[in-house]
Design a protein around this motif. Sequence first.
Motif, PDB file in Angstrom:
ATOM      1  N   LEU A   1      33.753  27.082  34.953  1.00  0.00           N
ATOM      2  CA  LEU A   1      34.231  28.201  35.766  1.00  0.00           C
ATOM      3  C   LEU A   1      35.141  27.743  36.904  1.00  0.00           C
ATOM      4  N   PRO A   2      36.106  28.582  37.278  1.00  0.00           N
ATOM      5  CA  PRO A   2      36.911  28.274  38.463  1.00  0.00           C
ATOM      6  C   PRO A   2      36.002  28.181  39.687  1.00  0.00           C
ATOM      7  N   PRO A   3      36.299  27.226  40.596  1.00  0.00           N
ATOM      8  CA  PRO A   3      35.420  27.010  41.753  1.00  0.00           C
ATOM      9  C   PRO A   3      35.288  28.265  42.611  1.00  0.00           C
ATOM     10  N   GLY A   4      34.084  28.519  43.072  1.00  0.00           N
ATOM     11  CA  GLY A   4      33.861  29.643  43.977  1.00  0.00           C
ATOM     12  C   GLY A   4      33.720  30.989  43.276  1.00  0.00           C
ATOM     13  N   THR A   5      33.694  30.984  41.958  1.00  0.00           N
ATOM     14  CA  THR A   5      33.557  32.243  41.226  1.00  0.00           C
ATOM     15  C   THR A   5      32.142  32.367  40.687  1.00  0.00           C
ATOM     16  N   SER A   6      31.519  33.497  40.947  1.00  0.00           N
ATOM     17  CA  SER A   6      30.178  33.708  40.434  1.00  0.00           C
ATOM     18  C   SER A   6      30.243  34.239  39.010  1.00  0.00           C
ATOM     19  N   PRO A   7      29.338  33.817  38.145  1.00  0.00           N
ATOM     20  CA  PRO A   7      29.315  34.317  36.761  1.00  0.00           C
ATOM     21  C   PRO A   7      29.194  35.837  36.715  1.00  0.00           C
ATOM     22  N   ALA A   8      28.354  36.400  37.570  1.00  0.00           N
ATOM     23  CA  ALA A   8      28.167  37.843  37.570  1.00  0.00           C
ATOM     24  C   ALA A   8      29.469  38.561  37.903  1.00  0.00           C
ATOM     25  N   ALA A   9      30.178  38.054  38.907  1.00  0.00           N
ATOM     26  CA  ALA A   9      31.426  38.694  39.311  1.00  0.00           C
ATOM     27  C   ALA A   9      32.458  38.629  38.200  1.00  0.00           C
ATOM     28  N   LEU A  10      32.555  37.474  37.550  1.00  0.00           N
ATOM     29  CA  LEU A  10      33.524  37.333  36.463  1.00  0.00           C
ATOM     30  C   LEU A  10      33.148  38.227  35.282  1.00  0.00           C
ATOM     31  N   ALA A  11      31.853  38.306  34.996  1.00  0.00           N
ATOM     32  CA  ALA A  11      31.391  39.161  33.903  1.00  0.00           C
ATOM     33  C   ALA A  11      31.782  40.612  34.161  1.00  0.00           C
ATOM     34  N   ARG A  12      31.550  41.057  35.389  1.00  0.00           N
ATOM     35  CA  ARG A  12      31.870  42.447  35.718  1.00  0.00           C
ATOM     36  C   ARG A  12      33.372  42.686  35.699  1.00  0.00           C
ATOM     37  N   TYR A  13      34.114  41.667  36.089  1.00  0.00           N
ATOM     38  CA  TYR A  13      35.575  41.799  36.050  1.00  0.00           C
ATOM     39  C   TYR A  13      36.052  42.012  34.610  1.00  0.00           C
ATOM     40  N   PHE A  14      35.585  41.173  33.699  1.00  0.00           N
ATOM     41  CA  PHE A  14      36.018  41.336  32.312  1.00  0.00           C
ATOM     42  C   PHE A  14      35.497  42.638  31.715  1.00  0.00           C
ATOM     43  N   GLY A  15      34.305  43.015  32.092  1.00  0.00           N
ATOM     44  CA  GLY A  15      33.797  44.298  31.636  1.00  0.00           C
ATOM     45  C   GLY A  15      34.653  45.457  32.116  1.00  0.00           C
ATOM     46  N   THR A  16      35.092  45.370  33.353  1.00  0.00           N
ATOM     47  CA  THR A  16      35.956  46.409  33.914  1.00  0.00           C
ATOM     48  C   THR A  16      37.279  46.477  33.171  1.00  0.00           C
ATOM     49  N   VAL A  17      37.876  45.313  32.919  1.00  0.00           N
ATOM     50  CA  VAL A  17      39.158  45.289  32.212  1.00  0.00           C
ATOM     51  C   VAL A  17      38.996  45.879  30.808  1.00  0.00           C
TER      52      VAL A  17
END
Lengths: 221, 221
Positions: B172-188
């Motif tokens: 993962l890119p530094p400083g990125t939480s898995p939950a936040a990234l998951a929700r981002y892709f879900g949103t897209v």
Amino acid sequence: MVGMTPEATRTAGTTGTTGTAAKRGRPPAFDRTAVLAAATRLFWERGYQATSVGELTGAMGIKPGSLYAAFGDKAALFREVVEGYGRSPEGGFVGVALAQEASARAAFARILREAARIYPDPTHPAGCLVMNAAVNTAAQDEEVAEFLRGLRAENLRLFEERLTDAERLGELPPGTSPAALARYFGTVLQGMSQRARDGADTTELAATAELALAAWPPERP
Amino acid sequence: MVGMTPEATRTAGTTGTTGTAAKRGRPPAFDRTAVLAAATRLFWERGYQATSVGELTGAMGIKPGSLYAAFGDKAALFREVVEGYGRSPEGGFVGVALAQEASARAAFARILREAARIYPDPTHPAGCLVMNAAVNTAAQDEEVAEFLRGLRAENLRLFEERLTDAERLGELPPGTSPAALARYFGTVLQGMSQRARDGADTTELAATAELALAAWPPERP
DNA sequence: TTCTTTCTTGAGCGATCACTCAACAAATGG
DNA sequence: CCATTTGTTGAGTGATCGCTCAAGAAAGAA
């Protein structure tokens, strides 16, 4: 049935006690903007088709006859609701940000961050009224669906317009087309509205907004 | 009314001529998977509430009595439709990509790119059935709305699970939480589904997918 | 006051909604 | 054969849908 749309149904004033010339006939017994606000809440919450006229008259505190005399029919009432929503802070924040922010990047950053605050705001139904009412309309309501599609397309057009200006000023990341970026942000915004309806809170949507902005490298000041 | 859910309504076989032990009673006159496919198309196109039982029986070529005898009621039929959709290529591509791809980044890149191809595919209704049926359900259909919310939440949970694994592996890119990234892709993904219903084609959605992936720096091989 | 205009009201229109049921039909088990 | 089981059928349930309308009420104009 449709097509006669009487233009004489304007009462205009909110309270009615403004100094305009007095009108003929019996005055309306309800505050037009107040009942429109009640209708807005209902349409925003349930969408167009899932909101019945019975629920509307109940929430607005008027009888069906008054509703049809004042607004035409369910579809016309909905259009008037959407117009008012577009002029409200919750429904018009996109246009305001596009108009007020100096750089395109600042404008889209503001749009996404304000969406993260507005969409899940518990003082009103979640998400964007126009995007909510989007999906799932029966064949008979095709006109309303087309009306909403047009509004969303217009929004995308504004995005693209702003980003085309940005491209001319060299604000865009190299190799990115304004149209593609406009559609990307439009897509994220639609997703955020739907996430809000699924219960996403401000914190979550704000994190999504920042990740979405990562598609656009930071400005060089 | 709900709650009795007879477990004896399984006919299982597609054509029925398989070598299983013969059943008692009059055999069904319709191919269960075929009529389910017809129902799927309709629910996919119009959503749950906007699809009437009359339209369903018309498209499925059976009478209301047969429908209720075979599937229970409208909500149960819808649930069976959604289950089948989830096992189909168009409805199950997300799970397949998550299971098959070696790296998390490859998985999400594949998900977004396949969504760009599948969602606007004209051989079936646009977008994702589960996301389409999401918005705008009347108060009486709250159970169905909750069922769909659960499916979308489960999808997000799978995203987060996969990205938590990726974080442990340093993907993962530094400083990125898995939950936040998951929700981002879900949103897209939700946004892409809705864009497809507004008429977005594969080319446009593919461009959106690549921009969305820019939130995640490319892998260092 | 009377006329005209505008709005409210209550009853109710035909259509459609999801759903049910008694009667009949087609299969197997005995 | 008959009994049992399961499925189809057509008619029809009450409820709700969007919407209408005649009659009455409240205002200004004459």
